[in-house]
Design a protein around this motif. Structure first.
Motif, PDB file in Angstrom:
ATOM      1  N   ILE A  57    -142.439  39.286 -58.969  1.00 10.67           N
ATOM      2  CA  ILE A  57    -141.008  39.074 -58.797  1.00 10.67           C
ATOM      3  C   ILE A  57    -140.682  37.582 -58.924  1.00 10.67           C
ATOM      4  N   PRO A  58    -139.577  37.248 -59.611  1.00 10.30           N
ATOM      5  CA  PRO A  58    -139.183  35.834 -59.651  1.00 10.30           C
ATOM      6  C   PRO A  58    -138.614  35.419 -58.298  1.00 10.30           C
ATOM      7  N   VAL A  59    -138.782  34.150 -57.959  1.00  8.22           N
ATOM      8  CA  VAL A  59    -138.309  33.648 -56.665  1.00  8.22           C
ATOM      9  C   VAL A  59    -137.413  32.429 -56.860  1.00  8.22           C
ATOM     10  N   GLY A  60    -136.188  32.543 -56.340  1.00  8.95           N
ATOM     11  CA  GLY A  60    -135.256  31.419 -56.362  1.00  8.95           C
ATOM     12  C   GLY A  60    -134.946  31.017 -54.928  1.00  8.95           C
ATOM     13  N   ASN A  61    -133.904  31.635 -54.372  1.00  8.83           N
ATOM     14  CA  ASN A  61    -133.556  31.369 -52.979  1.00  8.83           C
ATOM     15  C   ASN A  61    -134.404  32.224 -52.033  1.00  8.83           C
ATOM     16  N   ALA A  62    -135.228  33.089 -52.607  1.00  8.40           N
ATOM     17  CA  ALA A  62    -136.246  33.874 -51.879  1.00  8.40           C
ATOM     18  C   ALA A  62    -135.681  35.027 -51.047  1.00  8.40           C
ATOM     19  N   GLY A  63    -134.459  35.440 -51.336  1.00  6.01           N
ATOM     20  CA  GLY A  63    -133.887  36.602 -50.657  1.00  6.01           C
ATOM     21  C   GLY A  63    -134.498  37.906 -51.157  1.00  6.01           C
ATOM     22  N   ASN A  64    -134.711  37.989 -52.471  1.00  4.73           N
ATOM     23  CA  ASN A  64    -135.136  39.278 -53.016  1.00  4.73           C
ATOM     24  C   ASN A  64    -136.576  39.620 -52.646  1.00  4.73           C
ATOM     25  N   ILE A  65    -137.469  38.650 -52.683  1.00  2.00           N
ATOM     26  CA  ILE A  65    -138.858  38.936 -52.295  1.00  2.00           C
ATOM     27  C   ILE A  65    -138.904  39.323 -50.817  1.00  2.00           C
ATOM     28  N   GLY A  86    -125.068  31.915 -60.575  1.00  2.00           N
ATOM     29  CA  GLY A  86    -124.362  32.734 -61.567  1.00  2.00           C
ATOM     30  C   GLY A  86    -124.222  34.198 -61.207  1.00  2.00           C
ATOM     31  N   ASN A  87    -125.339  34.850 -60.932  1.00  2.00           N
ATOM     32  CA  ASN A  87    -125.264  36.295 -60.710  1.00  2.00           C
ATOM     33  C   ASN A  87    -124.637  36.681 -59.374  1.00  2.00           C
ATOM     34  N   THR A  88    -124.867  35.902 -58.346  1.00  2.00           N
ATOM     35  CA  THR A  88    -124.209  36.193 -57.071  1.00  2.00           C
ATOM     36  C   THR A  88    -122.701  36.059 -57.233  1.00  2.00           C
ATOM     37  N   PHE A 112    -134.198  40.624 -71.226  1.00  2.00           N
ATOM     38  CA  PHE A 112    -133.955  40.198 -69.841  1.00  2.00           C
ATOM     39  C   PHE A 112    -133.550  38.737 -69.836  1.00  2.00           C
ATOM     40  N   GLU A 113    -132.984  38.289 -68.732  1.00  2.00           N
ATOM     41  CA  GLU A 113    -132.671  36.865 -68.678  1.00  2.00           C
ATOM     42  C   GLU A 113    -133.945  36.072 -68.349  1.00  2.00           C
ATOM     43  N   PRO A 114    -133.943  34.762 -68.634  1.00  2.00           N
ATOM     44  CA  PRO A 114    -135.166  33.972 -68.467  1.00  2.00           C
ATOM     45  C   PRO A 114    -135.784  34.083 -67.067  1.00  2.00           C
ATOM     46  N   ALA A 115    -134.959  34.091 -66.020  1.00  2.00           N
ATOM     47  CA  ALA A 115    -135.519  34.172 -64.664  1.00  2.00           C
ATOM     48  C   ALA A 115    -136.342  35.446 -64.499  1.00  2.00           C
ATOM     49  N   SER A 116    -135.878  36.553 -65.051  1.00  2.00           N
ATOM     50  CA  SER A 116    -136.628  37.807 -64.966  1.00  2.00           C
ATOM     51  C   SER A 116    -137.952  37.683 -65.694  1.00  2.00           C
ATOM     52  N   ALA A 117    -137.923  37.006 -66.826  1.00  2.00           N
ATOM     53  CA  ALA A 117    -139.141  36.841 -67.619  1.00  2.00           C
ATOM     54  C   ALA A 117    -140.204  36.055 -66.853  1.00  2.00           C
ATOM     55  N   MET A 142    -137.408  43.177 -62.927  1.00  2.00           N
ATOM     56  CA  MET A 142    -136.628  42.543 -63.974  1.00  2.00           C
ATOM     57  C   MET A 142    -135.201  42.422 -63.452  1.00  2.00           C
ATOM     58  N   THR A 143    -134.914  41.212 -62.954  1.00  2.00           N
ATOM     59  CA  THR A 143    -133.774  41.000 -62.076  1.00  2.00           C
ATOM     60  C   THR A 143    -132.404  41.028 -62.751  1.00  2.00           C
ATOM     61  N   GLY A 144    -132.347  40.646 -64.043  1.00  2.00           N
ATOM     62  CA  GLY A 144    -131.028  40.587 -64.688  1.00  2.00           C
ATOM     63  C   GLY A 144    -131.097  40.736 -66.199  1.00  2.00           C
ATOM     64  N   ARG A 145    -129.956  41.039 -66.777  1.00  2.00           N
ATOM     65  CA  ARG A 145    -129.849  41.297 -68.216  1.00  2.00           C
ATOM     66  C   ARG A 145    -129.822  40.049 -69.072  1.00  2.00           C
ATOM     67  N   SER A 190    -127.141  42.684 -62.538  1.00  2.00           N
ATOM     68  CA  SER A 190    -128.265  42.099 -61.797  1.00  2.00           C
ATOM     69  C   SER A 190    -128.450  42.816 -60.467  1.00  2.00           C
ATOM     70  N   PHE A 191    -129.595  42.556 -59.819  1.00  2.00           N
ATOM     71  CA  PHE A 191    -129.901  43.195 -58.529  1.00  2.00           C
ATOM     72  C   PHE A 191    -128.957  42.754 -57.421  1.00  2.00           C
ATOM     73  N   LYS A 192    -128.202  41.664 -57.640  1.00  2.00           N
ATOM     74  CA  LYS A 192    -127.334  41.152 -56.585  1.00  2.00           C
ATOM     75  C   LYS A 192    -126.370  42.229 -56.086  1.00  2.00           C
ATOM     76  N   ASP A 193    -126.040  43.203 -56.938  1.00  2.00           N
ATOM     77  CA  ASP A 193    -125.100  44.265 -56.545  1.00  2.00           C
ATOM     78  C   ASP A 193    -125.615  45.087 -55.366  1.00  2.00           C
ATOM     79  N   SER A 198    -132.018  29.439 -65.271  1.00  2.00           N
ATOM     80  CA  SER A 198    -130.993  28.886 -64.365  1.00  2.00           C
ATOM     81  C   SER A 198    -130.856  29.686 -63.069  1.00  2.00           C
ATOM     82  N   ALA A 199    -131.167  30.979 -63.090  1.00  2.00           N
ATOM     83  CA  ALA A 199    -131.007  31.807 -61.883  1.00  2.00           C
ATOM     84  C   ALA A 199    -131.994  31.423 -60.780  1.00  2.00           C
ATOM     85  N   ILE A 200    -133.075  30.745 -61.141  1.00  2.00           N
ATOM     86  CA  ILE A 200    -134.054  30.341 -60.128  1.00  2.00           C
ATOM     87  C   ILE A 200    -134.212  28.817 -60.081  1.00  2.00           C
ATOM     88  N   ARG A 201    -133.143  28.119 -60.484  1.00  2.00           N
ATOM     89  CA  ARG A 201    -133.149  26.654 -60.446  1.00  2.00           C
ATOM     90  C   ARG A 201    -132.727  26.226 -59.030  1.00  2.00           C
TER      91      ARG A 201
HETATM   92  C1  LIG Z   1    -130.745  35.650 -57.926  1.00  2.00           C
HETATM   93  C2  LIG Z   1    -131.709  35.871 -59.024  1.00  2.00           C
HETATM   94  C3  LIG Z   1    -133.089  35.644 -58.885  1.00  2.00           C
HETATM   95  C4  LIG Z   1    -133.690  35.052 -57.646  1.00  2.00           C
HETATM   96  O1  LIG Z   1    -133.550  35.858 -56.512  1.00  2.00           O
HETATM   97  P1  LIG Z   1    -133.685  35.189 -55.056  1.00  2.00           P
HETATM   98  O2  LIG Z   1    -133.303  36.257 -54.133  1.00  2.00           O
HETATM   99  O3  LIG Z   1    -132.701  34.045 -55.062  1.00  2.00           O
HETATM  100  O4  LIG Z   1    -135.069  34.702 -54.933  1.00  2.00           O
HETATM  101  C5  LIG Z   1    -133.917  35.955 -59.938  1.00  2.00           C
HETATM  102  N1  LIG Z   1    -133.441  36.439 -61.090  1.00  2.00           N
HETATM  103  C6  LIG Z   1    -132.122  36.656 -61.277  1.00  2.00           C
HETATM  104  C7  LIG Z   1    -131.656  37.182 -62.579  1.00  2.00           C
HETATM  105  C8  LIG Z   1    -131.212  36.378 -60.261  1.00  2.00           C
HETATM  106  O5  LIG Z   1    -129.915  36.576 -60.473  1.00  2.00           O
END
Ligand SMILES: *Cc1c(COP(=O)(O)O)cnc(C)c1O
Length: 339
Positions: free
Chosen positions: A182-190, A84-86, A278-283, A304-307, A57-60, A231-234
């Motif tokens: 881009i998917p948005v969860g905790n909004a760090g990546n955007i 999960g990914n962090t 891709f994982e659901p959050a990426s979709a 596409m944030t994760g596998r 995932s992009f967390k790396d 689950s990654a953006i829950r």
């Molecule tokens: C962390 C994550 C996101 C959300 O990124 P944020 O920086 O939290 O908005 C989206 N997709 C995947 C696969 C992630 O691991």
């Protein structure tokens, strides 16, 4: 050897030549054309394949910076709250650096592959009877009062590392795209992409997508009990929500919602028609593009944030394939293959 992203973008990152870098050679991920998606959308769509990073995932990108900074500061342990990914990324980079790692995850709510990764790297997994937002609040408090480095995206080094993805997109396209999805969860990546684009003097329109059941930035208020298949953006109270809203306002984009059904349709479409899992959050990024359209853009990039293999359970529940039982007999095999 191709260097890790800190060495590659050292001029733009807060590390000097004396700093010990913790790297697994993250970054440098492919930008792949998506012909079937492009045809459906009516614009040229490319996919930034962040699942190609070392832990999938992009967390790396953020973690190489956050853990390198933790080492520089003399930390002995890192901690994070995670969907999960962090957790997987923190555990891997901590292992590499010889640091201890603890992760706080919502009990029973993270994908099995991510849990397996974290445990394999020797991470201490603490299963909280509560959601991600509660977990983040608690680790922030703990890190404030103990000598443990917090490696969630509230850590500035995470954003610094993740902004390099925007640099790579600009290099590969010879300029920024018109639109970034881009998917948005905790909004760090955007937040990180927007910083990366603006540092390079570009300003693509930023479209962030949340799941309907976890869409605080669309609703304009926190969501107490966020729910989605992705689950990654829950996440109900994004730590960088204000910065995400600023990014979309400044760029002329928006944060919008997609339903779980739309996420799962996009999830299957990408796997069946583009050959990419891709994982659901990426979709969610693709679901948003399909739902709301390209908005006049010629060139679109979806992050596409994760596998997909990280979340086997969702795949087994929603795949398009089939399993056909077969007796060890040629007629049965012919029927199974061709029937
Ligand atoms: C962390 C994550 C996101 C959300 O990124 P944020 O920086 O939290 O908005 C989206 N997709 C995947 C696969 C992630 O691991």
């Amino acid at each position: 050897m191709r260097p890790g992203l800190i060495e590659r973008y050292r001029d733009h990152l807060p590390f000097g030549p004396q700093d010990t870098l913790v790297t697994l050679l993250e970054g440098g991920t492919p930008l792949l054309r998506a012909p079937m998606l492009s045809e459906r959308v009516g614009a040229e769509v490319c996919l930034k394949l962040e699942g190609a990073n070392p832990t999938g995932s992009f967390k790396d990108r953020g973690m190489t910076c956050a853990v390198s900074a933790a080492v520089r500061e003399g930390a002995e342990a890192v901690i994070c709250a995670s969907t999960g990914n962090t957790a997987a990324s923190a555990a891997a980079y901590a292992a590499r650096a010889g640091l201890r790692c603890a992760v706080l995850v919502p009990d029973g709510k993270i994908a099995m592959g991510k849990l397996a990764q974290t445990l394999m790297h020797g991470g201490r997994v603490i299963a909280l009877q509560g959601n991600f937002d509660k977990a983040l609040q608690m680790v922030r408090e703990l890190a404030d009062t103990h000598p443990i480095a917090l490696v969630n995206s509230v850590n500035e080094f995470r954003i610094e590392g993740q902004k390099t993805a925007a640099f790579e997109v600009i290099e590969d396209l010879d300029g920024a795209p018109d639109v970034l999805c881009i998917p948005v969860g905790n909004a760090g990546n955007i937040t990180a992409y927007w910083r990366g684009f603006t540092e390079m003097g570009t300003a693509p329109r930023m479209f962030g997508f949340q799941a309907e059941g976890a869409a605080p930035l669309v609703l304009g208020h926190p969501v107490e009990h966020p729910e989605t298949v992705a689950s990654a953006i829950r996440i109900g109270k994004p730590a960088r929500g204000d910065q995400a809203l600023q990014a979309v306002r400044e760029s002329g984009g928006a944060i919008r919602a997609v339903s779980d059904a739309e996420i799962l349709d996009a999830y299957r479409f990408m796997a069946v028609k583009e050959g990419m899992f891709f994982e659901p959050a990426s979709a969610a990024a693709v679901a948003g593009l399909l739902k709301y359209g390209h908005d006049g853009a010629k060139r679109v990039v979806c992050v596409m944030t994760g596998r997909g293999i990280k979340d086997q359970q969702t795949a087994m529940e929603h795949h398009a394939g089939s399993i056909i039982p077969c007796e060890p007999d040629m007629d049965a095999l012919v029927e199974a293959v061709l029937g």
